[in-house]
Design an enzyme around this catalytic site. Structure first.
Site, PDB file in Angstrom:
ATOM      1  NE  ARG A 178      -2.584  -2.021  -0.746  1.00 35.52           N
ATOM      2  CZ  ARG A 178      -2.811  -3.314  -0.562  1.00 35.52           C
ATOM      3  NH1 ARG A 178      -3.488  -3.717   0.474  1.00 35.52           N
ATOM      4  NH2 ARG A 178      -2.403  -4.203  -1.419  1.00 35.52           N
ATOM      5  CB  CYS A 226      -8.993  -2.215   4.832  1.00 42.28           C
ATOM      6  SG  CYS A 226      -9.550  -3.879   4.462  1.00 42.28           S
ATOM      7  CD  GLU A 302      -5.618   0.249   3.210  1.00 42.59           C
ATOM      8  OE1 GLU A 302      -4.952  -0.716   3.639  1.00 42.59           O
ATOM      9  OE2 GLU A 302      -6.538   0.123   2.383  1.00 42.59           O
TER      10      GLU A 302
HETATM   11  N1  EPU Z   1     -10.836 -11.959  10.050  1.00 46.09           N
HETATM   12  C1  EPU Z   1     -11.477 -12.095  11.261  1.00 46.09           C
HETATM   13  N2  EPU Z   1     -12.437 -11.176  11.604  1.00 46.09           N
HETATM   14  C2  EPU Z   1     -12.767 -10.145  10.782  1.00 46.09           C
HETATM   15  C3  EPU Z   1     -12.102 -10.004   9.557  1.00 46.09           C
HETATM   16  C4  EPU Z   1     -11.140 -10.941   9.206  1.00 46.09           C
HETATM   17  O1  EPU Z   1     -11.199 -13.016  12.032  1.00 46.09           O
HETATM   18  O2  EPU Z   1     -13.645  -9.351  11.161  1.00 46.09           O
HETATM   19  C5  EPU Z   1      -9.842 -12.970   9.661  1.00 46.09           C
HETATM   20  C6  EPU Z   1     -10.326 -13.749   8.449  1.00 46.09           C
HETATM   21  O3  EPU Z   1     -11.142 -14.823   8.827  1.00 46.09           O
HETATM   22  C7  EPU Z   1      -9.042 -14.187   7.793  1.00 46.09           C
HETATM   23  C8  EPU Z   1      -8.054 -13.078   8.148  1.00 46.09           C
HETATM   24  O4  EPU Z   1      -8.647 -12.341   9.232  1.00 46.09           O
HETATM   25  O5  EPU Z   1      -8.575 -15.388   8.382  1.00 46.09           O
HETATM   26  C9  EPU Z   1      -7.761 -12.170   6.960  1.00 46.09           C
HETATM   27  O6  EPU Z   1      -8.976 -11.582   6.519  1.00 46.09           O
HETATM   28  P1  EPU Z   1      -9.277 -11.252   4.959  1.00 46.09           P
HETATM   29  O7  EPU Z   1      -9.079 -12.486   4.136  1.00 46.09           O
HETATM   30  O8  EPU Z   1     -10.580 -10.567   4.898  1.00 46.09           O
HETATM   31  O9  EPU Z   1      -8.106 -10.300   4.538  1.00 46.09           O
HETATM   32  P2  EPU Z   1      -7.621  -8.952   5.162  1.00 46.09           P
HETATM   33  O10 EPU Z   1      -6.172  -9.077   5.427  1.00 46.09           O
HETATM   34  O11 EPU Z   1      -8.486  -8.502   6.271  1.00 46.09           O
HETATM   35  C10 EPU Z   1      -6.883  -7.826   2.899  1.00 46.09           C
HETATM   36  C11 EPU Z   1      -6.864  -6.374   2.487  1.00 46.09           C
HETATM   37  C12 EPU Z   1      -8.208  -6.011   1.835  1.00 46.09           C
HETATM   38  C13 EPU Z   1      -8.466  -6.915   0.650  1.00 46.09           C
HETATM   39  C14 EPU Z   1      -8.487  -8.377   1.186  1.00 46.09           C
HETATM   40  C15 EPU Z   1      -8.726  -9.373   0.080  1.00 46.09           C
HETATM   41  C16 EPU Z   1      -5.624  -4.866   3.945  1.00 46.09           C
HETATM   42  C17 EPU Z   1      -5.680  -4.022   5.180  1.00 46.09           C
HETATM   43  N3  EPU Z   1      -6.744  -5.523   3.674  1.00 46.09           N
HETATM   44  O12 EPU Z   1      -7.845  -7.940   3.944  1.00 46.09           O
HETATM   45  O13 EPU Z   1      -8.057  -4.690   1.326  1.00 46.09           O
HETATM   46  O14 EPU Z   1      -9.709  -6.603   0.061  1.00 46.09           O
HETATM   47  O15 EPU Z   1      -7.194  -8.659   1.799  1.00 46.09           O
HETATM   48  O16 EPU Z   1      -7.775  -9.196  -0.934  1.00 46.09           O
HETATM   49  O17 EPU Z   1      -4.614  -4.904   3.269  1.00 46.09           O
HETATM   50  C18 EPU Z   1      -8.432  -2.352   1.514  1.00 46.09           C
HETATM   51  O18 EPU Z   1      -7.218  -2.218   1.316  1.00 46.09           O
HETATM   52  O19 EPU Z   1      -9.217  -1.380   1.592  1.00 46.09           O
HETATM   53  C19 EPU Z   1      -8.960  -3.708   1.660  1.00 46.09           C
HETATM   54  C20 EPU Z   1     -10.211  -3.929   2.055  1.00 46.09           C
END
Ligand code: EPU
Length: 312
Positions: A178, A226, A302
């Protein structure tokens, strides 16, 4: 001659004074910009940047407003938006089995993902479901689990804050999670490299990514995506999920005024009807404090926050 006429006089651009830019963001809340300028050509953008430099006028660039929170008090200076047709064109140029796409900074990511799929161009699917414009996506190296903008970026063309036209090969810049070391500038267009393949394969992959997001993220609510960057574990340096940390702090559904931690994905702070930018900012602060207390980890926002009098 007033400061405003020396800045805007004779400029080939649409100009709006006291423009409601908060309403143009995905949050749909927040105040006005003193001056919103939509240049109609690259020359107009160059002139505008030179004049802003001469007048020491703060300049902010509004992309799709997908990752932005505008303060309730609005912003000073000039806000530039590249939404004129001139900055929204795309041209494809086949070079053997790769295709170079020259894309204007104002092109909408949803539209471009669809366009690539229709043409059977692979490599851009990772942007499925990410809102915003190409310019904004390059600046913050937007992406997610499936990849980031830097995976397909070849050349970036921009106008810098002195009003000089600049160009960089992406391979000479450093892109990270990012962020990048792209100098301060207004991106005007980029060249992306894609691979030709079967349109059905590209469409299926886009669909798959989109469905995953729809199932795990509150895509229909007003948010800026996010709210926090994913932090690193201080000991192992492995990436951690901000969403999981906020969830484990018991904050899902927690709200301040109209700002609420999404029940679906805890890293989304959504705006319910009547929410103000102040509500969102208070909730961001509270989430940071609560997660620091429960996990010892400092979350870094972010979402970009624009405020009057605070350097962009
Ligand atoms: N999780 C939880 N509780 C929650 C949310 C997530 O336990 O409320 C757990 C999920 O079950 C999973 C892990 O956390 O095991 C990761 O969650 P997820 O797969 O949703 O990925 P993330 O790391 O939260 C990232 C990016 C998103 C992007 C997704 C999918 C960041 C901060 N977030 O989310 O990007 O859409 O991967 O590619 O980098 C953004 O940048 O605005 C954004 C939403």
């Amino acid at each position: 001659m007033t400061a405003r006429s020396s800045l805007l006089g004779d400029l080939d651009a649409d100009v709006t004074l006291d423009a409601p830019i908060g309403a143009m963001t995905w949050y749909g809340i927040g105040g006005h910009a003193d001056i919103l300028v939509s240049p109609k050509s690259q020359e107009a953008l160059v002139t505008l940047m030179q004049r802003c430099r001469a007048e020491e006028m703060p300049v902010r660039v509004l992309g799709g407003g997908a990752n932005l929170l505008v303060d309730d008090g609005g912003v000073d200076g000039v806000v530039i938006r590249l939404d004129h047709e001139h900055f929204r064109s795309t041209a494809f140029n086949a070079r053997g089995d790769v295709t170079a796409a020259r894309v204007g900074a104002g092109v909408d990511l949803f539209r471009l993902v669809q366009d690539m799929a229709r043409r059977g161009l692979a490599g851009f699917e990772m942007m499925a479901g990410i809102p915003g414009t190409i310019g904004g996506a390059v600046r913050m190296n937007a992406g997610g689990t499936w990849g980031a903008m830097s995976d397909v970026l070849e050349v970036i063309t921009a106008v810098d804050f002195d009003g000089l036209l600049r160009s960089w090969n992406a391979s000479d810049l450093a892109f990270q999670y990012r962020c990048s070391n792209l100098p301060p500038c207004v991106v005007t267009d980029v060249t992306l490299t894609l691979h030709e393949t079967d349109p059905i394969d590209v469409r299926d992959r886009v669909k798959q990514i989109f469905q995953h997001k729809r199932a795990s993220q509150p895509m229909a609510d007003h948010s800026a995506g996010c709210a926090f960057r994913n932090p690193k574990d201080p000991t192992t340096h492995e990436p951690l999920s901000a969403g999981r940390l906020i969830d484990e702090a018991g904050l899902k559904g927690h709200h301040i005024g109209g700002a609420e931690v999404s029940d679906q994905h805890a890293n989304f702070i959504v705006a319910r009807p009547g929410a103000s930018s102040t509500d969102i900012r208070k909730l961001i602060d509270e989430v940071q404090a609560r997660v620091a207390k429960t996990s010892g980890i400092e979350l870094e926002p972010e979402v970009v926050i624009w405020q009057r009098g605070v350097d962009p």
